[in-house]
Scaffold this motif. Structure first.
Motif, PDB file in Angstrom:
ATOM      1  N   CYS A   1       2.142   5.022   0.966  1.00  0.00           N
ATOM      2  CA  CYS A   1       2.877   5.083   2.545  1.00  0.00           C
ATOM      3  C   CYS A   1       3.408   6.873   2.281  1.00  0.00           C
TER       4      CYS A   1
ATOM      5  N   ARG B   1      -5.668   4.694  -0.893  1.00  0.00           N
ATOM      6  CA  ARG B   1      -5.002   4.170  -0.431  1.00  0.00           C
ATOM      7  C   ARG B   1      -5.335   2.689  -0.661  1.00  0.00           C
TER       8      ARG B   1
ATOM      9  N   TYR C   1       0.997  -1.082  -0.199  1.00  0.00           N
ATOM     10  CA  TYR C   1       0.118   0.212  -0.433  1.00  0.00           C
ATOM     11  C   TYR C   1       0.783   1.837   0.302  1.00  0.00           C
TER      12      TYR C   1
ATOM     13  N   ASN D   1       4.416   7.913  11.235  1.00  0.00           N
ATOM     14  CA  ASN D   1       3.026   8.138   9.312  1.00  0.00           C
ATOM     15  C   ASN D   1       2.044   8.660   9.757  1.00  0.00           C
TER      16      ASN D   1
ATOM     17  N   ASN E   1      -0.148   7.938   6.632  1.00  0.00           N
ATOM     18  CA  ASN E   1      -1.156   7.585   6.060  1.00  0.00           C
ATOM     19  C   ASN E   1      -2.416   7.847   6.000  1.00  0.00           C
TER      20      ASN E   1
ATOM     21  N   ILE F   1      -3.455  10.295   3.114  1.00  0.00           N
ATOM     22  CA  ILE F   1      -4.202   9.799   1.543  1.00  0.00           C
ATOM     23  C   ILE F   1      -5.007   8.961   1.044  1.00  0.00           C
TER      24      ILE F   1
END
Length: 145
Positions: A31, A46, A29, A38, A40, A43
């Motif tokens: 990143c 994803r 996935y 992190n 994420n 995003i």
């Protein structure tokens, strides 16, 4: 006429084949790391994107990892990499849209690095590289630059 034991052996063989991983591959996935944390959740795409389908199945596009870190109060450095191998993606295209409507477009250097000024907060950040899914990031107040 197919016997029950023959049918059972075919079914078990099929299950074992798919269970051993020969019929499946590990899913990677996109990143986003910012100063080692992190991010994420920023995003927007994803879920991996599938490319062209053919008689033999689908071609899965590779995913991008973006590492950002503050150099000083005015500059942020980025590194564009392959999420699976960790290899740099030289010449990756970066498009940046600021909250005040200002847009910028530039390319990563031969080592996959780029620098950008922290002039104003980021509204959207898009990273592209041939053969990879586009990494779309939506900035949030106080979380991106």
């Amino acid at each position: 006429m197919i016997t029950f034991t023959r049918l059972l052996s075919v079914a078990i063989t099929g299950l074992l084949y798919s269970y051993t991983g020969q019929a499946q591959t590990k899913q990677w996935y996109p990143c986003l790391l910012y100063n080692g944390r992190n991010c994420n959740s920023l995003i927007t795409n994803r879920v991996p994107e599938y490319g062209i389908s053919s008689r033999d199945g689908c071609i899965v596009k590779r995913e991008i990892m973006l590492e950002l870190r503050d150099i000083d109060a005015q500059t942020v450095e980025g590194l564009v990499k392959d999420v699976e191998t960790g290899d740099a993606l030289p010449g990756a295209s970066i498009k940046l849209q600021r909250r005040k409507g200002h847009s910028e477009a530039f390319a990563a250097d031969s080592l996959g690095r780029f620098r950008v000024a922290r002039a104003s907060p980021v509204k959207y950040l898009h990273v592209q590289y041939l053969g990879y899914s586009i990494l779309n990031i939506k900035g949030a107040a106080g979380k991106l630059f």
